[in-house]
Design a protein around this motif. Structure first.
Motif, PDB file in Angstrom:
ATOM      1  N   UNK A  33      46.089  36.707  45.820  1.00 36.82           N
ATOM      2  CA  UNK A  33      44.839  37.096  45.364  1.00 36.82           C
ATOM      3  C   UNK A  33      44.278  38.143  46.612  1.00 36.82           C
ATOM      4  N   UNK A  34      44.439  37.744  47.716  1.00 36.17           N
ATOM      5  CA  UNK A  34      43.943  38.467  48.885  1.00 36.17           C
ATOM      6  C   UNK A  34      44.401  39.912  49.009  1.00 36.17           C
ATOM      7  N   UNK A  35      45.809  39.639  48.798  1.00 34.56           N
ATOM      8  CA  UNK A  35      46.573  40.796  48.894  1.00 34.56           C
ATOM      9  C   UNK A  35      46.260  41.725  47.709  1.00 34.56           C
ATOM     10  N   UNK A  36      46.086  41.253  46.618  1.00 31.30           N
ATOM     11  CA  UNK A  36      45.475  42.268  45.476  1.00 31.30           C
ATOM     12  C   UNK A  36      44.097  42.782  45.706  1.00 31.30           C
ATOM     13  N   UNK A  37      43.282  41.944  46.116  1.00 30.36           N
ATOM     14  CA  UNK A  37      41.875  42.374  45.911  1.00 30.36           C
ATOM     15  C   UNK A  37      41.407  43.168  47.041  1.00 30.36           C
ATOM     16  N   UNK A  38      42.244  43.270  48.046  1.00 27.61           N
ATOM     17  CA  UNK A  38      41.982  44.093  49.144  1.00 27.61           C
ATOM     18  C   UNK A  38      41.927  45.491  48.818  1.00 27.61           C
ATOM     19  N   UNK A  39      43.127  46.103  48.310  1.00 26.85           N
ATOM     20  CA  UNK A  39      43.207  47.487  47.912  1.00 26.85           C
ATOM     21  C   UNK A  39      42.262  47.704  46.786  1.00 26.85           C
ATOM     22  N   UNK A  40      42.003  46.787  45.870  1.00 29.07           N
ATOM     23  CA  UNK A  40      40.876  47.042  44.851  1.00 29.07           C
ATOM     24  C   UNK A  40      39.613  47.051  45.381  1.00 29.07           C
ATOM     25  N   UNK A  60      33.299  39.042  41.041  1.00 25.61           N
ATOM     26  CA  UNK A  60      34.245  38.455  40.249  1.00 25.61           C
ATOM     27  C   UNK A  60      35.644  38.128  41.287  1.00 25.61           C
ATOM     28  N   UNK A  61      35.823  39.046  42.067  1.00 27.24           N
ATOM     29  CA  UNK A  61      36.896  38.895  42.903  1.00 27.24           C
ATOM     30  C   UNK A  61      36.430  37.859  43.885  1.00 27.24           C
ATOM     31  N   UNK A  64      36.735  34.355  42.310  1.00 28.34           N
ATOM     32  CA  UNK A  64      38.324  33.884  42.152  1.00 28.34           C
ATOM     33  C   UNK A  64      38.841  33.016  43.525  1.00 28.34           C
ATOM     34  N   UNK A  65      38.414  33.621  44.573  1.00 27.95           N
ATOM     35  CA  UNK A  65      38.797  33.085  45.961  1.00 27.95           C
ATOM     36  C   UNK A  65      37.992  31.678  46.033  1.00 27.95           C
ATOM     37  N   UNK A  66      36.744  31.828  45.686  1.00 29.48           N
ATOM     38  CA  UNK A  66      35.857  30.593  45.647  1.00 29.48           C
ATOM     39  C   UNK A  66      36.368  29.475  44.804  1.00 29.48           C
ATOM     40  N   UNK A 101      42.711  30.223  36.451  1.00 34.87           N
ATOM     41  CA  UNK A 101      43.045  31.165  35.515  1.00 34.87           C
ATOM     42  C   UNK A 101      41.938  31.786  34.732  1.00 34.87           C
ATOM     43  N   UNK A 102      41.004  31.112  34.441  1.00 36.16           N
ATOM     44  CA  UNK A 102      39.681  31.562  33.781  1.00 36.16           C
ATOM     45  C   UNK A 102      39.009  32.648  34.664  1.00 36.16           C
ATOM     46  N   UNK A 103      38.906  32.311  36.110  1.00 35.91           N
ATOM     47  CA  UNK A 103      38.171  33.093  36.997  1.00 35.91           C
ATOM     48  C   UNK A 103      39.118  34.555  37.028  1.00 35.91           C
ATOM     49  N   UNK A 104      40.383  34.433  36.847  1.00 36.04           N
ATOM     50  CA  UNK A 104      41.457  35.509  36.934  1.00 36.04           C
ATOM     51  C   UNK A 104      41.060  36.429  36.020  1.00 36.04           C
ATOM     52  N   UNK A 105      41.107  35.865  34.637  1.00 36.16           N
ATOM     53  CA  UNK A 105      41.057  36.406  33.483  1.00 36.16           C
ATOM     54  C   UNK A 105      39.716  37.328  33.361  1.00 36.16           C
ATOM     55  N   UNK A 106      38.503  36.710  33.976  1.00 37.15           N
ATOM     56  CA  UNK A 106      37.302  37.446  33.945  1.00 37.15           C
ATOM     57  C   UNK A 106      37.508  38.572  34.927  1.00 37.15           C
ATOM     58  N   UNK A 107      38.118  38.254  36.166  1.00 32.61           N
ATOM     59  CA  UNK A 107      38.133  39.440  36.768  1.00 32.61           C
ATOM     60  C   UNK A 107      38.816  40.504  36.291  1.00 32.61           C
ATOM     61  N   UNK A 108      40.236  40.415  35.854  1.00 35.17           N
ATOM     62  CA  UNK A 108      41.055  41.357  35.293  1.00 35.17           C
ATOM     63  C   UNK A 108      40.087  42.131  34.132  1.00 35.17           C
ATOM     64  N   UNK A 109      39.591  41.311  33.414  1.00 32.82           N
ATOM     65  CA  UNK A 109      38.680  42.050  32.103  1.00 32.82           C
ATOM     66  C   UNK A 109      37.755  42.861  32.527  1.00 32.82           C
TER      67      UNK A 109
END
Length: 121
Positions: A33-40, A60-61, A64-66, A101-109
């Motif tokens: 998640x850190x690797x994904x969220x940093x470039x985003x 939202x990112x 997810x980490x929290x 999973x829900x937090x990741x879905x919210x962020x992806x959405x």
């Protein structure tokens, strides 16, 4: 009364850094998640989504980490409480995973909304 040491801001900050480092070291999903969220996060400097949407994307990112940290805490507490398999222990771990999973879905959405909104402008 709780057996709790006197509050020291810097000492407590150190505990938080220690916890972050432990989760980063031992949780592959947290590192991913850190690797994904940093470039985003960096990409927000180049896309003009607007201030409000940028804030939603950043929070939202962070959310997810929290949730990932809380899930890790639940897993460790359950593992400490019992080494034997128990249905409630499995349910507690599954509930924590569902929250991630829900937090990741919210962020992806939100990211899909922001990116597709840019294309349809």
């Amino acid at each position: 009364m709780r057996n709790q040491p006197k509050y020291h801001f810097l000492k407590n900050w150190g505990y938080a850094i220690k916890g972050f480092a432990e989760i980063y070291k031992n949780e592959q999903s947290f590192r991913l998640e850190i690797l994904t969220f940093t470039p985003l996060s960096i990409s927000l400097f180049f896309f003009d989504f607007g201030y409000v949407l940028n804030i939603f994307l950043i929070f939202s990112m962070a959310f997810v980490l929290v949730v990932e940290c809380l899930n890790s805490a639940i897993e460790r507490a359950v593992d400490l409480a019992s080494t034997d398999f128990h249905a409630l222990a499995g349910a507690a771990k599954d509930a924590g995973s569902a929250a991630v999973m829900i937090a990741n879905i919210i962020t992806a959405s939100l990211w899909c909304f922001a990116i597709f909104g840019k294309f349809y402008e």
